[in-house]
Design a protein around this motif. Structure first.
Motif, PDB file in Angstrom:
ATOM      1  N   LEU A 249      55.768   2.831   5.958  1.00 34.27           N
ATOM      2  CA  LEU A 249      55.391   4.243   5.947  1.00 34.27           C
ATOM      3  C   LEU A 249      54.296   4.519   6.966  1.00 34.27           C
ATOM      4  O   LEU A 249      54.372   5.474   7.742  1.00 34.27           O
ATOM      5  N   VAL A 250      53.271   3.681   6.957  1.00 29.33           N
ATOM      6  CA  VAL A 250      52.167   3.864   7.904  1.00 29.33           C
ATOM      7  C   VAL A 250      52.656   3.635   9.324  1.00 29.33           C
ATOM      8  O   VAL A 250      52.291   4.374  10.253  1.00 29.33           O
ATOM      9  N   ALA A 251      53.493   2.615   9.508  1.00 31.22           N
ATOM     10  CA  ALA A 251      54.018   2.323  10.850  1.00 31.22           C
ATOM     11  C   ALA A 251      54.849   3.484  11.383  1.00 31.22           C
ATOM     12  O   ALA A 251      54.758   3.845  12.565  1.00 31.22           O
ATOM     13  N   LEU A 252      55.678   4.068  10.521  1.00 32.56           N
ATOM     14  CA  LEU A 252      56.489   5.209  10.947  1.00 32.56           C
ATOM     15  C   LEU A 252      55.626   6.400  11.334  1.00 32.56           C
ATOM     16  O   LEU A 252      55.935   7.121  12.289  1.00 32.56           O
ATOM     17  N   LYS A 253      54.549   6.621  10.590  1.00 29.78           N
ATOM     18  CA  LYS A 253      53.631   7.706  10.934  1.00 29.78           C
ATOM     19  C   LYS A 253      52.999   7.474  12.300  1.00 29.78           C
ATOM     20  O   LYS A 253      52.833   8.396  13.098  1.00 29.78           O
ATOM     21  N   LEU A 254      52.635   6.220  12.570  1.00 25.25           N
ATOM     22  CA  LEU A 254      52.062   5.885  13.869  1.00 25.25           C
ATOM     23  C   LEU A 254      53.079   6.116  14.975  1.00 25.25           C
ATOM     24  O   LEU A 254      52.729   6.597  16.069  1.00 25.25           O
ATOM     25  N   ARG A 255      54.342   5.769  14.711  1.00 30.30           N
ATOM     26  CA  ARG A 255      55.386   5.954  15.710  1.00 30.30           C
ATOM     27  C   ARG A 255      55.737   7.423  15.885  1.00 30.30           C
ATOM     28  O   ARG A 255      56.064   7.877  16.983  1.00 30.30           O
ATOM     29  N   ALA A 256      55.696   8.170  14.790  1.00 25.30           N
ATOM     30  CA  ALA A 256      56.090   9.580  14.865  1.00 25.30           C
ATOM     31  C   ALA A 256      55.045  10.428  15.572  1.00 25.30           C
ATOM     32  O   ALA A 256      55.369  11.437  16.187  1.00 25.30           O
ATOM     33  N   GLY A 257      53.799  10.052  15.470  1.00 21.89           N
ATOM     34  CA  GLY A 257      52.749  10.827  16.093  1.00 21.89           C
ATOM     35  C   GLY A 257      52.164  11.845  15.141  1.00 21.89           C
ATOM     36  O   GLY A 257      52.712  12.144  14.080  1.00 21.89           O
ATOM     37  N   ALA A 258      51.052  12.402  15.499  1.00 21.85           N
ATOM     38  CA  ALA A 258      50.357  13.366  14.646  1.00 21.85           C
ATOM     39  C   ALA A 258      51.219  14.593  14.414  1.00 21.85           C
ATOM     40  O   ALA A 258      51.820  15.151  15.327  1.00 21.85           O
ATOM     41  N   GLY A 259      51.275  15.032  13.167  1.00 21.26           N
ATOM     42  CA  GLY A 259      52.014  16.248  12.823  1.00 21.26           C
ATOM     43  C   GLY A 259      53.478  16.041  12.587  1.00 21.26           C
ATOM     44  O   GLY A 259      54.179  16.956  12.174  1.00 21.26           O
ATOM     45  N   GLY A 260      53.994  14.855  12.857  1.00 24.29           N
ATOM     46  CA  GLY A 260      55.411  14.596  12.641  1.00 24.29           C
ATOM     47  C   GLY A 260      55.699  14.246  11.201  1.00 24.29           C
ATOM     48  O   GLY A 260      54.831  13.815  10.455  1.00 24.29           O
ATOM     49  N   LYS A 261      56.935  14.434  10.793  1.00 28.60           N
ATOM     50  CA  LYS A 261      57.367  14.060   9.451  1.00 28.60           C
ATOM     51  C   LYS A 261      58.595  13.190   9.592  1.00 28.60           C
ATOM     52  O   LYS A 261      59.566  13.583  10.222  1.00 28.60           O
ATOM     53  N   MET A 262      58.529  11.984   9.016  1.00 27.71           N
ATOM     54  CA  MET A 262      59.626  11.049   9.176  1.00 27.71           C
ATOM     55  C   MET A 262      60.622  11.180   8.030  1.00 27.71           C
ATOM     56  O   MET A 262      60.251  11.108   6.864  1.00 27.71           O
ATOM     57  N   LEU A 263      61.867  11.399   8.384  1.00 24.56           N
ATOM     58  CA  LEU A 263      62.951  11.385   7.422  1.00 24.56           C
ATOM     59  C   LEU A 263      63.884  10.231   7.751  1.00 24.56           C
ATOM     60  O   LEU A 263      63.776   9.623   8.805  1.00 24.56           O
ATOM     61  N   PRO A 264      64.822   9.905   6.865  1.00 25.26           N
ATOM     62  CA  PRO A 264      65.700   8.769   7.137  1.00 25.26           C
ATOM     63  C   PRO A 264      66.459   8.855   8.448  1.00 25.26           C
ATOM     64  O   PRO A 264      66.870   7.857   8.984  1.00 25.26           O
ATOM     65  N   ASN A 265      66.667  10.053   8.992  1.00 22.18           N
ATOM     66  CA  ASN A 265      67.388  10.140  10.254  1.00 22.18           C
ATOM     67  C   ASN A 265      66.448  10.350  11.436  1.00 22.18           C
ATOM     68  O   ASN A 265      66.858  10.752  12.498  1.00 22.18           O
ATOM     69  N   GLY A 266      65.155  10.102  11.236  1.00 19.14           N
ATOM     70  CA  GLY A 266      64.235  10.157  12.348  1.00 19.14           C
ATOM     71  C   GLY A 266      63.150  11.184  12.139  1.00 19.14           C
ATOM     72  O   GLY A 266      63.084  11.876  11.120  1.00 19.14           O
ATOM     73  N   PRO A 267      62.247  11.302  13.118  1.00 20.33           N
ATOM     74  CA  PRO A 267      61.144  12.229  12.978  1.00 20.33           C
ATOM     75  C   PRO A 267      61.598  13.655  13.176  1.00 20.33           C
ATOM     76  O   PRO A 267      62.358  13.966  14.081  1.00 20.33           O
ATOM     77  N   ILE A 268      61.118  14.559  12.322  1.00 18.46           N
ATOM     78  CA  ILE A 268      61.387  15.978  12.503  1.00 18.46           C
ATOM     79  C   ILE A 268      60.095  16.732  12.314  1.00 18.46           C
ATOM     80  O   ILE A 268      59.119  16.215  11.778  1.00 18.46           O
ATOM     81  N   GLN A 269      60.051  17.942  12.722  1.00 18.52           N
ATOM     82  CA  GLN A 269      58.885  18.768  12.548  1.00 18.52           C
ATOM     83  C   GLN A 269      59.013  19.560  11.269  1.00 18.52           C
ATOM     84  O   GLN A 269      60.094  19.770  10.754  1.00 18.52           O
ATOM     85  N   GLY A 270      57.873  19.984  10.735  1.00 12.40           N
ATOM     86  CA  GLY A 270      57.881  20.727   9.490  1.00 12.40           C
ATOM     87  C   GLY A 270      58.788  21.941   9.563  1.00 12.40           C
ATOM     88  O   GLY A 270      58.852  22.624  10.587  1.00 12.40           O
TER      89      GLY A 270
END
Length: 404
Positions: free
Chosen positions: A379-400
Motif C-alpha cells: 500500500l505504501v509502495a503504491l502510494k509512493l509510485r502513484a505520487g501525491a494526490g493519486g489514488k491507487m485502484l486495482p487497475n492502476g492509479p486514478i484521480q479522485g
C-alpha cells in the motif's frame, strides 16, 4: 462441517474476496490476498470453527503454492534483469542472508537450528504475491518492473536454495551434490527449451488454443508436474521445482509460439489465480494459529519485531544496492515491495513446527508479520509510485472522482 462443506466455503470466499477488494479499493487499495487470508482465519477453528482441512483440501493448497511459485518463475524476463541489476539483486540477498542468520540466532538465544529457520524466513520476498499487485497497478513493465523482478526473483529463489541446503536435514555436502544434479538437469531442460521446436509443435498449440484440446495448457501442467516430481525425487523442496518449471516453460513457449505466449499465460493465470492460488491463501488463513499468537505475550510482541526485521534484513540491503538510476521514491517502493513476505514464510515455519524446532507462537508471529507486510508495505509502495494526490485502484492509479 463436512469436508465437502469446507471446500464450498473456501470457494465462496474465493468469490467474495475480489468483491470486497474491489469495493474497498475505492478508498484503500488493499491487496486481494489479505481478504482471502483474513476470511480464512474467520471461518477457521480459532474463530467460527466452520472449516476443517482434510488431505484433499491440503493437497489443493500445496498445489496452489506450487502454481504461485511457478507463475513467479514464468514472469521473469531474463533479457531485462541480467547484468548489473541481477548482480545487485544477488548481493542484496547474500547480505540479507548473513544479517538474517545472525539476528535469527540471536533471537533464538544462540540456537543455530532455530536461527536458520527464522533467518531464512526474514530473507524472502513474496514475488508471487507482489506480482498481481504490480500487474493490477500497471507497474510490472518498464524499468521499475524489471528491477523489481530481479530483486524479487532472487528473494524468492534464494530462500528456496537456502532451505534445500540448510533445512533438509542432510549434511551440506550431500545437499550440495543433489542441488548440483538438479541444476544440471534444469540446465539441460533450459537448453532444450531454447532450441527451435519442430513445426508440428507450434501447429498443435495454434490449432488447440481455442478448442477442447488446450495442448499448451496441458503442456504447462506437464512441465510443472515433471519438475515437481524431479525435485521431490532428489529430496529437494518442491518449490524449487515449481520455480524452475516456470523458467523452462517460458523459454519453450516463447520460443515456439511468441505471438500466442501472452494468451497462453492468460489461460494459465486464470487456472492459477482463479482456482488454485486462492485456495492456498484461504487455507493459510484457516490454519493460522491465532490462539497461539494471542495467548502468549511473547508471540504478540514478536510480531512487530519480525515486521521491522523484514524491513531491516531484507529491505536494508535492497535500499543500499538498488540501481542508482532509480529515483528516491522508486527506491523506497522497491525496498517495501522487496520486504513483503508471506508464502515462503508459511512454508518455512510449517517445516520448523513439524520438525519441533519452532514453537507455535513463534511461527504464528512470523506468519502474522508476513500477513501485515502484505497488507501494509505494498500500500505504501503504491502510494509512493502513484505520487501525491493519486489514488491507487486495482487497475492502476486514478484521480479522485473516478470509480471502477
Amino acid at each position: 462441517m463436512s469436508h465437502s462443506g469446507t471446500l464450498v466455503l473456501i470457494m465462496s470466499i474465493a468469490v467474495l474476496a475480489p468483491l470486497l477488494a474491489y469495493g474497498i479499493s475505492r478508498w484503500l487499495p488493499v491487496p486481494l490476498v489479505i481478504f482471502e487470508i483474513l476470511l480464512g482465519v474467520l471461518i477457521g477453528p480459532d474463530v467460527l470453527g466452520w472449516a476443517h482441512i482434510d488431505a484433499a483440501t491440503d493437497g489443493l493448497s500445496e498445489l496452489g503454492l506450487a502454481m504461485l511459485i511457478f507463475l513467479a518463475g514464468y514472469e521473469i524476463e531474463f533479457d531485462k534483469i541480467r547484468g548489473d541489476t541481477l548482480k545487485r539483486a544477488g548481493w542484496a540477498w547474500i547480505v540479507a542472508l548473513a544479517l538474517g542468520l545472525g539476528i535469527g540466532v540471536a533471537l533464538s538465544g544462540g540456537g543455530f537450528s532455530k536461527g536458520v529457520y527464522i533467518g531464512t524466513a526474514l530473507t524472502s520476498t513474496a514475488l508471487g504475491t507482489v506480482l498481481p499487485v504490480l500487474r493490477d497497478s500497471d507497474d510490472l513493465h518498464g524499468r521499475f518492473g524489471s528491477v523489481m523482478m530481479a530483486f524479487g526473483a532472487v528473494g524468492e529463489f534464494g530462500p528456496i536454495i537456502a532451505m534445500a541446503l540448510l533445512l533438509s536435514g542432510r549434511n551440506p555436502g550431500e545437499s550440495t551434490v543433489l542441488l548440483a544434479v538438479f541444476a544440471a538437469l534444469t540446465a539441460g531442460a533450459v537448453y532444450w527449451g531454447m532450441r527451435p521446436k519442430p513445426p508440428w509443435f507450434s501447429g498443435v498449440i495454434a490449432r488447440t488454443l481455442h478448442s477442447s484440446g488446450q495442448f499448451a495448457v496441458r503442456f504447462v501442467v506437464l512441465m510443472l508436474a515433471a519438475m515437481l516430481g524431479l525435485s521431490q525425487a532428489l529430496g529437494l523442496d518442491v518449490l524449487l521445482g515449481a520455480f524452475a518449471a516456470g523458467l523452462v516453460t517460458r523459454l519453450v513457449l516463447h520460443g515456439a509460439v511468441p505471438e500466442s505466449s501472452g494468451e497462453i499465460l492468460e489461460k494459465v493465470e486464470a487456472m492459477g489465480f482463479g482456482f488454485l492460488v486462492p485456495i492456498f491463501f484461504i487455507v493459510t488463513g484457516i490454519e493460522f494459529d491465532l490462539r497461539a499468537l494471542l495467548d502468549g505475550g511473547r508471540a504478540l510482541i514478536l510480531l512487530p519485531v519480525f515486521l521491522a526485521l523484514f524491513l531491516v534484513v531484507r529491505g536494508g540491503p535492497i535500499w543500499f544496492l538498488a540501481p542508482r538510476d532509480l529515483g528516491r521514491n522508486d527506491r523506497k517502493a522497491l525496498t517495501l515491495f522487496g520486504s513483503t513476505a508471506l508464502p515462503l514464510v508459511v512454508a518455512i515455519t510449517t517445516i520448523g513446527v513439524d520438525d519441533k524446532v519452532l514453537e507455535a507462537g513463534e511461527a504464528a508471529a512470523l506468519v502474522g508479520a508476513g500477513m501485515v507486510s502484505v497488507l501494509v508495505f505494498p500500500l505504501v509502495a503504491l502510494k509512493l509510485r502513484a505520487g501525491a494526490g493519486g489514488k491507487m485502484l486495482p487497475n492502476g492509479p486514478i484521480q479522485g472522482g473516478e470509480s471502477w
